[in-house]
Enzyme design. Structure first.
Site, PDB file in Angstrom:
ATOM      1  N   ASN A  80      51.853   5.040   0.206  1.00 35.59           N
ATOM      2  CA  ASN A  80      52.936   3.925   0.136  1.00 35.59           C
ATOM      3  C   ASN A  80      52.213   2.522   0.502  1.00 35.59           C
ATOM      4  O   ASN A  80      53.132   1.637   0.442  1.00 35.59           O
ATOM      5  CB  ASN A  80      53.944   4.538   1.413  1.00 35.59           C
ATOM      6  CG  ASN A  80      53.431   4.214   2.807  1.00 35.59           C
ATOM      7  OD1 ASN A  80      52.095   4.005   2.788  1.00 35.59           O
ATOM      8  ND2 ASN A  80      54.058   4.450   3.735  1.00 35.59           N
TER       9      ASN A  80
ATOM     10  N   GLU B   4      53.673   0.093   7.938  1.00 36.08           N
ATOM     11  CA  GLU B   4      54.409   0.601   6.839  1.00 36.08           C
ATOM     12  C   GLU B   4      55.327  -0.350   5.897  1.00 36.08           C
ATOM     13  O   GLU B   4      55.487  -1.479   6.099  1.00 36.08           O
ATOM     14  CB  GLU B   4      55.608   1.575   7.519  1.00 36.08           C
ATOM     15  CG  GLU B   4      54.928   2.695   8.185  1.00 36.08           C
ATOM     16  CD  GLU B   4      54.392   3.827   7.540  1.00 36.08           C
ATOM     17  OE1 GLU B   4      53.111   3.757   6.892  1.00 36.08           O
ATOM     18  OE2 GLU B   4      54.968   4.754   7.236  1.00 36.08           O
TER      19      GLU B   4
ATOM     20  N   HIS C  95      50.225   1.588   2.729  1.00 37.24           N
ATOM     21  CA  HIS C  95      50.296   1.014   4.083  1.00 37.24           C
ATOM     22  C   HIS C  95      48.727   0.797   4.601  1.00 37.24           C
ATOM     23  O   HIS C  95      47.805   1.423   4.068  1.00 37.24           O
ATOM     24  CB  HIS C  95      50.739   1.815   5.247  1.00 37.24           C
ATOM     25  CG  HIS C  95      50.283   3.208   5.475  1.00 37.24           C
ATOM     26  ND1 HIS C  95      50.943   4.346   6.175  1.00 37.24           N
ATOM     27  CD2 HIS C  95      48.686   3.578   5.250  1.00 37.24           C
ATOM     28  CE1 HIS C  95      50.161   5.544   6.258  1.00 37.24           C
ATOM     29  NE2 HIS C  95      48.858   5.132   5.657  1.00 37.24           N
TER      30      HIS C  95
ATOM     31  N   ASP D 237      45.033   2.155  14.985  1.00 39.53           N
ATOM     32  CA  ASP D 237      46.211   2.667  15.308  1.00 39.53           C
ATOM     33  C   ASP D 237      46.176   4.145  16.185  1.00 39.53           C
ATOM     34  O   ASP D 237      45.057   4.671  16.322  1.00 39.53           O
ATOM     35  CB  ASP D 237      46.973   3.035  14.037  1.00 39.53           C
ATOM     36  CG  ASP D 237      46.354   3.748  12.910  1.00 39.53           C
ATOM     37  OD1 ASP D 237      45.127   4.161  13.197  1.00 39.53           O
ATOM     38  OD2 ASP D 237      46.467   3.331  11.736  1.00 39.53           O
TER      39      ASP D 237
HETATM   40  P1  PGA Z   1      43.809   9.108   4.367  1.00 38.66           P
HETATM   41  O1  PGA Z   1      44.675   8.012   4.974  1.00 38.66           O
HETATM   42  O2  PGA Z   1      42.071   8.608   4.177  1.00 38.66           O
HETATM   43  O3  PGA Z   1      43.737  10.169   5.146  1.00 38.66           O
HETATM   44  O4  PGA Z   1      44.106   9.335   2.958  1.00 38.66           O
HETATM   45  C1  PGA Z   1      44.471   6.808   4.681  1.00 38.66           C
HETATM   46  C2  PGA Z   1      45.625   6.076   5.350  1.00 38.66           C
HETATM   47  O5  PGA Z   1      46.651   6.644   5.531  1.00 38.66           O
HETATM   48  O6  PGA Z   1      45.475   4.907   5.832  1.00 38.66           O
END
Ligand code: PGA
Length: 206
Positions: A106, A113, A108, A37
């Site tokens: 959440n 999302e 994702h 992404d």
């Molecule tokens: P993080 O993010 O490794 O910074 O916790 C993971 C994500 O949002 O996929």
């Protein structure tokens, strides 16, 4: 072909890969990478961009050919053409062999999302409140966090030959449980991974 992720979670993995590359144990000469992404509206040389993150944490330090590293272009004039181009690229190189994933609070994966359905193709997504809050730690204020991103969809992730989900921190325990043992639902996007035939989860819930 490696599917790569950004975020705090894979940083240690990238550090180890850099070390092993320097030691001659891992070779990136023939590796193609596809990142999950990128924020919309951010230049690739902006420090907040995921292209910048990948360059500084991995690509600049290993013998990968930069032209074999792909991150969506969040500044493309036509984002829908960029999404199509990205899926075409993934298909042209024969899909993803190993997809590295983190998980958001959440649920994702990439920037897929929570929603009403699983979106298959690479697409533009509006980031939810939880994501904006979580990612604001990298910005001066939450208002500066881009509100949209391009993300690879579920099709490319689910068609990856292997998926490696990395989970770090006790604050992820709740969502990891829901993802792995709860109902498969787009409201918890990572729950789709229950259907993947070759999923490995490495978690440190301390
Ligand atoms: P993080 O993010 O490794 O910074 O916790 C993971 C994500 O949002 O996929």
């Amino acid at each position: 072909m490696l599917g790569l992720a950004t975020g705090s979670t894979p940083i240690g993995t990238y550090e180890k890969l850099v070390k092993q590359n320097v030691e001659g144990k891992v070779d990136f000469a023939h590796v193609i990478t596809i990142n999950l992404d990128e924020y919309v509206g951010i230049e690739k040389n902006n420090e907040q961009s995921y292209r910048y993150f990948m360059n500084t944490h991995l690509f600049n330090h290993v013998n990968v050919s930069m032209q074999n590293t792909y991150v969506p272009n969040g500044k493309a004039d036509d984002l829908s053409i960029e999404c199509q181009r990205y899926d075409d690229k993934i298909n042209k190189v024969g899909g993803i062999d190993l997809q590295l994933l983190g998980i958001g609070h959440n649920g994702h994966i990439g920037f897929n999302e929570p929603g009403e359905y699983f979106e298959g193709n690479t697409h533009v997504v509006s980031l939810g409140k939880t994501t904006l809050e979580a990612n604001s730690r990298f910005f001066a204020s939450i208002e500066e966090v881009p509100t949209q991103a391009i993300t690879v969809g579920m099709q490319a992730i689910m068609q990856a030959k292997k998926v490696l989900l990395l989970v770090n921190g006790v604050d992820k325990e709740f969502i990891l449980n829901k993802a792995l043992y709860g109902p498969i639902t787009p409201k918890v996007p990572a729950s789709i991974l229950q259907l993947h035939p070759d999923l490995t989860v490495i978690c440190c819930l301390e």
